[in-house]
Design a protein around this motif. Structure first.
Motif, PDB file in Angstrom:
ATOM      1  N   THR A  84       0.835  -1.197   0.000  1.00 16.85           N
ATOM      2  CA  THR A  84       0.000   0.000   0.000  1.00 16.85           C
ATOM      3  C   THR A  84       0.873   1.251   0.000  1.00 16.85           C
ATOM      4  OG1 THR A  84      -0.117   0.243   2.413  1.00 16.85           O
ATOM      5  CG2 THR A  84      -1.687  -1.286   1.361  1.00 16.85           C
ATOM      6  N   HIS A  85       0.231   2.386  -0.215  1.00 16.62           N
ATOM      7  CA  HIS A  85       0.969   3.654  -0.195  1.00 16.62           C
ATOM      8  C   HIS A  85       1.539   3.925   1.193  1.00 16.62           C
ATOM      9  CE1 HIS A  85       2.032   7.778  -1.189  1.00 16.62           C
ATOM     10  NE2 HIS A  85       1.369   8.195  -0.118  1.00 16.62           N
ATOM     11  N   SER A  86       0.786   3.590   2.235  1.00 18.45           N
ATOM     12  CA  SER A  86       1.241   3.840   3.606  1.00 18.45           C
ATOM     13  C   SER A  86       2.465   3.006   3.966  1.00 18.45           C
ATOM     14  CB  SER A  86       0.113   3.521   4.597  1.00 18.45           C
ATOM     15  OG  SER A  86      -0.997   4.355   4.377  1.00 18.45           O
ATOM     16  N   GLY A  87       2.658   1.887   3.274  1.00 15.89           N
ATOM     17  CA  GLY A  87       3.760   0.995   3.586  1.00 15.89           C
ATOM     18  C   GLY A  87       4.996   1.201   2.734  1.00 15.89           C
TER      19      GLY A  87
ATOM     20  N   ALA B 145      11.321  -8.524  10.743  1.00 18.03           N
ATOM     21  CA  ALA B 145      12.487  -7.677  11.016  1.00 18.03           C
ATOM     22  C   ALA B 145      12.418  -6.374  10.221  1.00 18.03           C
ATOM     23  CB  ALA B 145      13.773  -8.431  10.683  1.00 18.03           C
ATOM     24  N   THR B 146      11.886  -6.433   9.007  1.00 13.74           N
ATOM     25  CA  THR B 146      11.731  -5.233   8.189  1.00 13.74           C
ATOM     26  C   THR B 146      10.769  -4.257   8.855  1.00 13.74           C
ATOM     27  OG1 THR B 146      11.884  -6.714   6.271  1.00 13.74           O
ATOM     28  CG2 THR B 146      11.375  -4.415   5.839  1.00 13.74           C
ATOM     29  N   ALA B 147       9.672  -4.799   9.386  1.00 12.75           N
ATOM     30  CA  ALA B 147       8.687  -3.957  10.055  1.00 12.75           C
ATOM     31  C   ALA B 147       9.303  -3.267  11.270  1.00 12.75           C
ATOM     32  CB  ALA B 147       7.485  -4.789  10.473  1.00 12.75           C
ATOM     33  N   PHE B 148      10.101  -3.999  12.052  1.00 11.01           N
ATOM     34  CA  PHE B 148      10.737  -3.407  13.220  1.00 11.01           C
ATOM     35  C   PHE B 148      11.759  -2.343  12.809  1.00 11.01           C
ATOM     36  CE2 PHE B 148       9.542  -7.464  15.471  1.00 11.01           C
ATOM     37  CZ  PHE B 148       8.667  -6.860  16.356  1.00 11.01           C
ATOM     38  N   ALA B 149      12.477  -2.592  11.718  1.00 14.42           N
ATOM     39  CA  ALA B 149      13.457  -1.617  11.247  1.00 14.42           C
ATOM     40  C   ALA B 149      12.769  -0.320  10.838  1.00 14.42           C
ATOM     41  CB  ALA B 149      14.248  -2.191  10.076  1.00 14.42           C
ATOM     42  N   ALA B 150      11.634  -0.441  10.149  1.00 14.74           N
ATOM     43  CA  ALA B 150      10.888   0.748   9.736  1.00 14.74           C
ATOM     44  C   ALA B 150      10.316   1.483  10.945  1.00 14.74           C
ATOM     45  CB  ALA B 150       9.764   0.355   8.776  1.00 14.74           C
ATOM     46  N   ALA B 151       9.853   0.715  11.939  1.00 20.42           N
ATOM     47  CA  ALA B 151       9.325   1.335  13.156  1.00 20.42           C
ATOM     48  C   ALA B 151      10.433   2.065  13.908  1.00 20.42           C
ATOM     49  CB  ALA B 151       8.685   0.282  14.050  1.00 20.42           C
ATOM     50  N   SER B 152      11.630   1.480  13.930  1.00 18.59           N
ATOM     51  CA  SER B 152      12.767   2.103  14.591  1.00 18.59           C
ATOM     52  C   SER B 152      13.135   3.424  13.940  1.00 18.59           C
ATOM     53  CB  SER B 152      13.977   1.158  14.558  1.00 18.59           C
ATOM     54  OG  SER B 152      15.094   1.738  15.176  1.00 18.59           O
ATOM     55  N   ALA B 153      12.901   3.497  12.624  1.00 20.44           N
ATOM     56  CA  ALA B 153      13.188   4.731  11.879  1.00 20.44           C
ATOM     57  C   ALA B 153      12.063   5.754  12.033  1.00 20.44           C
ATOM     58  CB  ALA B 153      13.403   4.410  10.409  1.00 20.44           C
TER      59      ALA B 153
ATOM     60  N   ALA C 206       4.537   1.590  10.299  1.00 24.34           N
ATOM     61  CA  ALA C 206       5.255   0.482  10.930  1.00 24.34           C
ATOM     62  C   ALA C 206       5.095   0.525  12.446  1.00 24.34           C
ATOM     63  CB  ALA C 206       6.734   0.531  10.554  1.00 24.34           C
ATOM     64  N   VAL C 207       5.110   1.729  13.013  1.00 23.88           N
ATOM     65  CA  VAL C 207       4.898   1.874  14.454  1.00 23.88           C
ATOM     66  C   VAL C 207       3.527   1.333  14.841  1.00 23.88           C
ATOM     67  CG1 VAL C 207       4.563   3.541  16.315  1.00 23.88           C
ATOM     68  CG2 VAL C 207       6.492   3.792  14.752  1.00 23.88           C
ATOM     69  N   ALA C 208       2.512   1.635  14.037  1.00 22.41           N
ATOM     70  CA  ALA C 208       1.158   1.145  14.300  1.00 22.41           C
ATOM     71  C   ALA C 208       1.099  -0.373  14.186  1.00 22.41           C
ATOM     72  CB  ALA C 208       0.168   1.798  13.330  1.00 22.41           C
ATOM     73  N   LEU C 209       1.841  -0.928  13.230  1.00 24.51           N
ATOM     74  CA  LEU C 209       1.865  -2.376  13.039  1.00 24.51           C
ATOM     75  C   LEU C 209       2.495  -3.069  14.247  1.00 24.51           C
ATOM     76  CD1 LEU C 209       1.191  -4.546  10.848  1.00 24.51           C
ATOM     77  CD2 LEU C 209       3.588  -4.379  10.133  1.00 24.51           C
ATOM     78  N   VAL C 210       3.575  -2.511  14.741  1.00 24.36           N
ATOM     79  CA  VAL C 210       4.235  -3.079  15.917  1.00 24.36           C
ATOM     80  C   VAL C 210       3.339  -2.954  17.144  1.00 24.36           C
ATOM     81  CG1 VAL C 210       6.182  -2.807  17.502  1.00 24.36           C
ATOM     82  CG2 VAL C 210       6.567  -2.722  15.027  1.00 24.36           C
TER      83      VAL C 210
END
Length: 220
Positions: free
Chosen positions: A94-97, A114-122, A127-131
């Motif tokens: 999606t555009h949000s991702g 791990a990709t999701a966590f890396a994006a959340a860390s940034a 990604a923060v919402a997903l975590v």
């Protein structure tokens, strides 16, 4: 030869040399491709009927209807690393991702937990919402166990624990809203992938000591 459940060994290792050193009531949750738990209650390992205590992958999380016999249970289906990776892949399309997609070289099919966590860390909001969604599922499972067993400490281990405060922070935010009393302390595993091995060493030492004392008592 002694055979023991990996999660049982991990909680013994954490109590002996890890984050729960000296604590008498401990819940260890291994979060990875699979999900399992180890329990120490009153200072003793709790194996349960047939040694099956800790199969928390089968907790009846409402987001998943039911377990499939011989396969993953509801909690594992909803919150395991594969499930998180699948949600991250869906978001990456999606555009949000787009931030998650970019971290995977532009290919949503290469996205993992791990990709999701890396994006959340940034700091990527999606990604923060997903975590946070993942943390809410884990907090729900902890709450189910906590109202029955009231552990002092919950140790998060397994592959997903590498996210550290990215995951533990939102878990600790969700927990107070789910419990009628003060929540247990939630900590990251101090031993990581070595927890089970250290627990095995602990059991080996206990058995060796018992055998030695038995020999001495018999005058050998």
């Amino acid at each position: 030869t002694v055979v023991e459940n990996e999660m049982h060994l991990a909680v013994l290792g954490e109590r002996w040399r890890g984050a729960a050193k000296g604590v008498d009531d401990v819940l260890y949750i291994g979060l990875g491709v699979g999900i399992g738990a180890g329990l120490i209650l009153g200072g003793r390992l709790h194996r349960g009927l047939g040694g099956s205590a800790g199969e928390i992958g089968y907790l009846p999380i409402p987001q998943v209807a039911e377990a499939v016999p011989g396969r993953q249970g509801p909690f594992e289906t909803a919150a395991g690393a594969q499930a998180l990776g699948a949600r991250a892949q869906k978001l990456a399309r999606t555009h949000s991702g787009r931030a998650i997609r970019q971290l995977a070289g532009g290919d949503p099919g290469e996205v993992t937990a791990a990709t999701a966590f890396a994006a959340a860390s940034a700091g990527d909001p999606a990604a923060v919402a997903l975590v946070s969604e993942e943390a809410a599922l884990i907090a729900q499972a902890i709450a189910i166990i906590a109202v029955v067993l009231a552990p002092t400490v919950v140790i998060i281990g397994g592959g997903l624990s590498r996210a550290g405060d990215l995951l533990l922070g939102p878990i600790n935010e969700h927990l107070p809203r789910l419990l009628p009393v003060a929540p247990p302390q939630v900590l990251q595993s101090a031993l990581g992938e070595e927890a089970a091995a250290i627990g095995a060493i602990y059991i080996a030492l206990q058995l060796a000591d018992a055998s030695l004392y038995e020999s001495v008592a018999k005058g050998r």
